[in-house]
Design a protein around this motif. Structure first.
Motif, PDB file in Angstrom:
ATOM      1  N   GLU A 293      -8.538  32.732  35.508  1.00 60.15           N
ATOM      2  CA  GLU A 293      -8.411  31.646  34.532  1.00 60.15           C
ATOM      3  C   GLU A 293      -8.491  30.289  35.238  1.00 60.15           C
ATOM      4  N   TYR A 294      -7.854  30.174  36.403  1.00 55.77           N
ATOM      5  CA  TYR A 294      -7.927  28.920  37.161  1.00 55.77           C
ATOM      6  C   TYR A 294      -9.360  28.653  37.605  1.00 55.77           C
ATOM      7  N   ARG A 295     -10.069  29.704  38.005  1.00 56.07           N
ATOM      8  CA  ARG A 295     -11.450  29.569  38.463  1.00 56.07           C
ATOM      9  C   ARG A 295     -12.356  29.029  37.353  1.00 56.07           C
ATOM     10  N   ILE A 296     -12.157  29.510  36.125  1.00 52.73           N
ATOM     11  CA  ILE A 296     -12.951  29.025  34.996  1.00 52.73           C
ATOM     12  C   ILE A 296     -12.647  27.554  34.712  1.00 52.73           C
ATOM     13  N   MET A 297     -11.356  27.198  34.758  1.00 54.62           N
ATOM     14  CA  MET A 297     -10.973  25.809  34.535  1.00 54.62           C
ATOM     15  C   MET A 297     -11.523  24.908  35.637  1.00 54.62           C
ATOM     16  N   LEU A 298     -11.472  25.377  36.891  1.00 53.93           N
ATOM     17  CA  LEU A 298     -11.972  24.597  38.023  1.00 53.93           C
ATOM     18  C   LEU A 298     -13.473  24.352  37.894  1.00 53.93           C
ATOM     19  N   ALA A 299     -14.220  25.352  37.434  1.00 58.99           N
ATOM     20  CA  ALA A 299     -15.669  25.207  37.275  1.00 58.99           C
ATOM     21  C   ALA A 299     -15.997  24.081  36.297  1.00 58.99           C
TER      22      ALA A 299
END
Length: 404
Positions: free
Chosen positions: A90-96
């Motif tokens: 979930e953090y990875r999607i937000m970071l992208a």
């Protein structure tokens, strides 16, 4: 997750991430209430919170509602998500989304947050996020190099206008994919950048995500002044590449039908109508109904007041960089190959057995299996609808053998 990494609005969650005494999640202990094992007769209550804070012993201390035992807020949040991998994803999607929306290529805040998260989740879990940030840093250097080359070779009226974020797609979540054919003048600018990139990074080549990004353009619009008179003025507008491509065609001729624009841009007509309403509300384009279609034309001062704005306007015109649905679909396609192999070798299997085997075999990859049995059941039913599998009345799944 947003509050966890937001310095301005994160509050207690952001302070939790910055705790100096924080431990990696593997070492953090949850409260007794969160433990799966039942309490025993040897259980003893914890010492008074006042004693733990040093108040009873005479030391200066302040009791707050955030006092806790060895566990912390972050470990509880991960417990709510179900696993560390789900939380990191979930953090990875937000970071992208954050990185692709950062037109200044400034990653200092993201690097700081990533280093804090590494202390809690470990280097390996955050490896993909680290590559994503590095891609943006590299993009800044590549963009500066290519821009200087293009400026030195450009004519007076042909300065470079393209900035690009260059990503390693295997480390990023699935990005939104919508077919768009750019206007030739816009595509020529992208081709210039691609040629210089190929010289700089041979044998690598760029594949443009044409629907993502933003375009800053100047347009002439007719709007009412204080006295109610229509006046023409030039204003700067920030829009998506799809909006810019559509408007660019009106420099070739002043009137287009929705069907003609669809043929030129390879976008479906319903998307054309949605995108064109942006320019209608900017007082740049006017609309006219024609049978089942729509005619669009550049607005003039004599026609500005009669512009038809009766179409439904969708305010969510900005594209989201990361397609969560596409990301999940990509993961499920990976699992499909495993499921096919299982059923080819073992014949037929129930849902529980397939779920257990996926947890066993899909490990150590970028698509680690972390789905629930309910999510798997939905995916298996989808494969049945696509006539790739069949399910017997007793719940056993097999590969569908098509009759010749």
């Amino acid at each position: 997750i947003t509050s966890l990494t937001d310095e301005e609005n994160g509050g207690e969650l952001y302070e939790e991430l910055r705790r100096h005494d924080a431990k990696p999640l593997e070492e953090a202990q949850l409260d007794e209430e969160d433990e799966e094992e039942p309490p025993t007769f040897d259980w003893e209550p914890p010492p008074s919170i006042l004693k733990r804070r040093g108040v009873i012993t005479g030391q200066v201390g302040r009791v707050t509602s955030s006092s806790r035992r060895a566990g912390d807020i972050l470990s509880m949040l991960v417990g709510i998500y179900g696993s560390k991998d789900l939380f990191v994803n979930e953090y990875r999607i937000m970071l992208a989304d954050k990185l692709l929306g950062n037109t200044e290529f400034n990653t200092d805040k993201e690097v700081h947050n990533l280093e804090l998260l590494k202390l809690r989740f470990g280097e390996v879990s955050m490896r993909q996020c680290e590559v994503m940030i590095k891609d943006i840093d590299d993009s800044k250097r590549i963009h500066t190099n290519i821009r200087s080359t293009l400026e030195s070779n450009a004519k007076e009226d042909d300065s470079p206008v393209v900035d690009a974020a260059i990503v390693s797609h295997i480390f990023w979540p699935a990005l939104t994919s919508i077919p768009i054919k750019n206007h030739p003048r816009i595509q020529s600018k992208l081709d210039q950048f691609s040629i210089e990139y190929a010289k700089l990074k041979n044998p690598r080549r760029l594949v443009w995500m044409k629907q993502l990004g933003s375009v800053e353009i100047e347009v002439e619009a007719y709007e009412q002044d204080e006295d109610g008179n229509l006046v023409s003025h030039v204003k700067e507008v920030t829009c998506t590449p799809a909006h810019a491509t559509l408007l660019a065609y009106f420099e070739d001729k002043s009137e287009w039908t929705s069907d003609e624009l669809s043929n030129q841009t390879e976008m479906p007509e319903d998307m054309i109508r949605k995108r064109m309403m942006f320019w209608v509300y900017q007082s740049v384009i006017q609309t006219e109904r024609s049978g089942d279609g729509t005619i669009y034309s550049l607005i003039s001062v004599s026609e500005a007041g009669a512009n038809d704005q009766s179409f439904q306007h969708d305010e969510e015109d900005q594209e989201q960089a990361v397609s969560i649905g596409a990301h999940e679909e990509e993961e499920m396609k990976v699992y499909e190959s495993y499921i096919g192999g299982m059923l080819s070798n073992l014949g037929q299997l129930p849902l529980e057995r397939i779920h257990s085997m996926l947890k066993t075999f899909v490990v150590g990859s970028d698509h680690k299996y972390d789905k629930t049995p309910q999510q798997l059941a939905v995916f298996l039913q989808l494969l049945c609808k696509e006539e790739k599998l069949e399910c017997s009345p007793d719940g056993l799944y097999t590969i569908l053998k098509k009759r010749s």
